[in-house]
Motif scaffolding. Structure first.
Motif, short mmCIF file in Angstrom:
data_model
loop_
_atom_site.label_atom_id
_atom_site.label_comp_id
_atom_site.label_asym_id
_atom_site.label_seq_id
_atom_site.Cartn_x
_atom_site.Cartn_y
_atom_site.Cartn_z
N GLY A 111 0.82 -1.20 0.00
CA GLY A 111 0.00 0.00 0.00
C GLY A 111 0.85 1.25 0.00
O GLY A 111 0.47 2.28 -0.58
N LEU A 112 2.01 1.19 0.65
CA LEU A 112 2.97 2.30 0.62
C LEU A 112 3.40 2.57 -0.81
O LEU A 112 3.36 3.72 -1.29
CB LEU A 112 4.16 1.96 1.51
CG LEU A 112 5.30 2.97 1.67
CD1 LEU A 112 5.96 2.77 3.04
CD2 LEU A 112 6.35 2.82 0.59
N ASP A 113 3.80 1.52 -1.51
CA ASP A 113 4.26 1.69 -2.89
C ASP A 113 3.14 2.15 -3.80
O ASP A 113 3.34 2.98 -4.69
CB ASP A 113 4.83 0.37 -3.40
CG ASP A 113 6.00 -0.12 -2.56
OD1 ASP A 113 7.05 0.53 -2.60
OD2 ASP A 113 5.86 -1.13 -1.87
N THR A 114 1.92 1.61 -3.58
CA THR A 114 0.78 2.02 -4.40
C THR A 114 0.47 3.49 -4.20
O THR A 114 0.17 4.21 -5.17
CB THR A 114 -0.45 1.15 -4.06
OG1 THR A 114 -0.11 -0.23 -4.17
CG2 THR A 114 -1.60 1.46 -5.00
N GLY A 115 0.54 3.94 -2.95
CA GLY A 115 0.29 5.35 -2.68
C GLY A 115 1.28 6.26 -3.39
O GLY A 115 0.89 7.26 -4.01
N PHE A 116 2.57 5.91 -3.33
CA PHE A 116 3.58 6.69 -4.04
C PHE A 116 3.33 6.66 -5.54
O PHE A 116 3.44 7.69 -6.22
CB PHE A 116 4.97 6.12 -3.75
CG PHE A 116 5.62 6.68 -2.51
CD1 PHE A 116 5.96 8.00 -2.41
CD2 PHE A 116 5.91 5.84 -1.44
CE1 PHE A 116 6.56 8.51 -1.27
CE2 PHE A 116 6.52 6.33 -0.29
CZ PHE A 116 6.84 7.67 -0.21
N ALA A 117 3.03 5.47 -6.08
CA ALA A 117 2.88 5.33 -7.52
C ALA A 117 1.70 6.11 -8.06
O ALA A 117 1.77 6.73 -9.13
CB ALA A 117 2.73 3.84 -7.87
N VAL A 118 0.59 6.11 -7.33
CA VAL A 118 -0.61 6.81 -7.79
C VAL A 118 -0.49 8.31 -7.58
O VAL A 118 -0.88 9.11 -8.44
CB VAL A 118 -1.85 6.25 -7.06
CG1 VAL A 118 -3.09 7.09 -7.36
CG2 VAL A 118 -2.09 4.80 -7.46
N ALA A 119 0.04 8.71 -6.42
CA ALA A 119 0.03 10.12 -6.06
C ALA A 119 1.02 10.96 -6.88
O ALA A 119 0.71 12.10 -7.24
CB ALA A 119 0.34 10.28 -4.57
N ALA A 120 2.20 10.41 -7.15
CA ALA A 120 3.24 11.22 -7.79
C ALA A 120 2.80 11.83 -9.12
O ALA A 120 2.96 13.05 -9.33
CB ALA A 120 4.52 10.40 -7.95
N PRO A 121 2.26 11.05 -10.07
CA PRO A 121 1.85 11.69 -11.33
C PRO A 121 0.68 12.64 -11.16
O PRO A 121 0.56 13.62 -11.90
CB PRO A 121 1.49 10.50 -12.23
CG PRO A 121 1.24 9.36 -11.32
CD PRO A 121 2.12 9.58 -10.14
N ILE A 122 -0.21 12.36 -10.19
CA ILE A 122 -1.34 13.27 -9.95
C ILE A 122 -0.84 14.62 -9.47
O ILE A 122 -1.22 15.68 -10.00
CB ILE A 122 -2.32 12.65 -8.94
CG1 ILE A 122 -3.02 11.44 -9.56
CG2 ILE A 122 -3.36 13.68 -8.50
CD1 ILE A 122 -3.90 10.68 -8.59
N PHE A 123 0.02 14.60 -8.44
CA PHE A 123 0.55 15.86 -7.93
C PHE A 123 1.45 16.54 -8.96
O PHE A 123 1.50 17.77 -9.02
CB PHE A 123 1.29 15.63 -6.62
CG PHE A 123 0.37 15.43 -5.44
CD1 PHE A 123 -0.36 16.49 -4.92
CD2 PHE A 123 0.24 14.19 -4.84
CE1 PHE A 123 -1.21 16.32 -3.85
CE2 PHE A 123 -0.60 14.00 -3.76
CZ PHE A 123 -1.33 15.07 -3.26
N GLY A 124 2.16 15.74 -9.76
CA GLY A 124 2.97 16.33 -10.83
C GLY A 124 2.11 17.08 -11.83
O GLY A 124 2.45 18.18 -12.28
N ALA A 125 0.95 16.49 -12.20
CA ALA A 125 0.04 17.15 -13.14
C ALA A 125 -0.53 18.43 -12.54
O ALA A 125 -0.70 19.44 -13.23
CB ALA A 125 -1.08 16.19 -13.53
N LEU A 126 -0.83 18.41 -11.24
CA LEU A 126 -1.31 19.62 -10.57
C LEU A 126 -0.26 20.72 -10.58
O LEU A 126 -0.57 21.90 -10.76
CB LEU A 126 -1.73 19.29 -9.13
CG LEU A 126 -2.95 18.37 -8.97
CD1 LEU A 126 -3.13 17.97 -7.52
CD2 LEU A 126 -4.21 19.06 -9.50
#
Length: 411
Positions: free
Chosen positions: A363-378
């Motif tokens: 879940g730690l890795d999934t959180g990093f994987a999902v969040a990074a491109p989202i915050f990058g796009a923001l």
């Protein structure tokens, strides 16, 4: 006569525990160091290779997708074959990742480095917690989890300092920094090899394996997946590391854009966040030993962190105070760390700890994987405050998941 079976004196037991805790702490700190193999130099890669924030976020996703899938699978492997040999293979992947990063000439080379580092990172939590739970005395286990978390934060904090210090000290030679990271991984491999008896999980025993304890019920290896507590712990990690991903990857440029602080100043926010987290974890280890309500520990500590991040995201604070508030939020997440690790231990059925830690920590890795491109796009859309507001909301979601763990069946 096999002296390994003789009972240890109090002094011998303490010495053995400290040695194991220290070595596993070093290994865990190294794994977190390699989480940050690429992010500290993101501004350099943007300038030299013409990358966008979204592409940089994708590099983070590559690391954590591979790490997350590998972590869930490696838990089964650790339960079957033992932890120690897998630990050495993981560290070897970090050497290869450093070589790939140091020789990269564009996105594809950086992606290879991210993939190798993610592969190396994947088995660490099943390995670490298997060795700690089997070799460390119950009385020191809370402190072992505290040290484990502290060294992870130190690894996160040290990587930006080392890579940027080499970059600035050599007039922009960032490739030399990756020679240093490879050398560090090789040093850790050599040290652990010399002290390999202290991390030999075949010499320890789970609580249910000890004399006089009832034998575990043999279930299907996947039976633990039906436990709601496992998935609530997974959700907790997903949300809390989504918050961490936003801070690690984008807090520095977001503070620069929102408050006009120079990047040479804002680059320290991640280091400050991790150092404050390490201090929180020291206190959190004592908190675990004195408290039976782990969910309450987590809720109070992480609520404080969420408030500080939300205040930073409003843009209302003076610039210097915003930097301090964002860094101090790490104290709250650190304080919750040992309670979090003990919560997972209690959620794990006997004999399945490697699998449970592998699944939950994915879940730690999934959180990093999902969040990074989202915050990058923001960030590409110049929604800089979303880095902090989004992190605050994610922490609150994590608190909700942790609060439900006590209320569902554990087995």
């Amino acid at each position: 006569m096999n002296t390994a079976t003789l009972p240890l004196s109090a002094a011998q037991s303490a010495k053995r525990d400290i040695q194991t805790i220290s070595l596993i702490g070093l290994a865990h700190g190294t794994s977190h160091f390699f989480h940050m193999l690429l992010p500290p130099l993101f501004p350099v890669f943007m300038r030299e290779f013409g990358l966008s924030y979204s592409e940089l976020g994708l590099l983070v996703s590559i690391f954590f997708v591979i790490s997350g899938v590998g972590q869930a699978l490696s838990g089964f492997l650790v339960d079957r074959t033992g932890a120690r040999p897998i630990l050495f293979l993981a560290l070897g992947c970090f050497v290869l990742a450093s070589v790939a990063a140091g020789t990269a000439h564009g996105f594809s080379g950086l992606a290879l480095a991210a993939a190798l580092a993610g592969l190396g990172n994947s088995p660490f939590h099943p390995v670490d917690f298997t060795i700690l739970n089997k070799r460390v005395s119950q009385a020191r286990l809370g402190h072992a989890f505290s040290v484990h978390g502290i060294t992870g934060n130190i690894g996160w904090a040290f990587a930006p300092v080392l890579l940027l210090w080499i970059y600035e000290g050599t007039g922009g030679n960032w490739r030399l920094g990756y020679a240093a990271t490879a050398a560090w991984a090789l040093f850790v491999i050599a040290l652990l090899a010399l002290q390999r008896d202290a991390i030999d999980d075949s010499q320890g025993a789970w609580g249910h394996e000890k004399a006089g304890a009832a034998a575990p019920v043999h279930e299907h290896p996947m039976a633990f997946l039906k436990l709601p507590s496992v998935w609530l712990c997974f959700s907790f990690f997903f949300f809390t590391t989504s918050a961490l991903s936003s801070i690690q990857s984008f807090a520095s440029p977001a503070l620069n854009a929102m408050y006009g602080l120079d990047l040479t100043v804002t680059k320290w926010v991640v280091t400050g966040y991790m150092v404050c987290g390490a201090i929180g974890m020291v206190l959190g280890g004592f908190l675990v030993a004195r408290s039976q309500n782990l969910e309450r520990n987590i809720a109070w500590a992480m609520t404080g962190a969420a408030v500080l991040l939300a205040l930073t995201g409003t843009g209302w604070l003076p610039a210097g105070m915003a930097l301090v508030a964002a860094a101090l939020a790490g104290f709250g997440t650190g304080l919750a760390g040992p309670s979090r690790d003990m919560l997972i231990k209690k959620a794990a059925p006997p004999g399945a700890t490697g699998r449970v830690y592998g699944t939950v920590y994915s879940g730690l890795d999934t959180g990093f994987a999902v969040a990074a491109p989202i915050f990058g796009a923001l960030m590409d859309r110049q929604w800089n405050n979303a880095v902090f507001i989004g992190a605050s909301l994610a922490l609150l979601m994590g608190i909700g998941a942790a609060s439900l763990v006590r209320k569902v069946p554990k087995g």
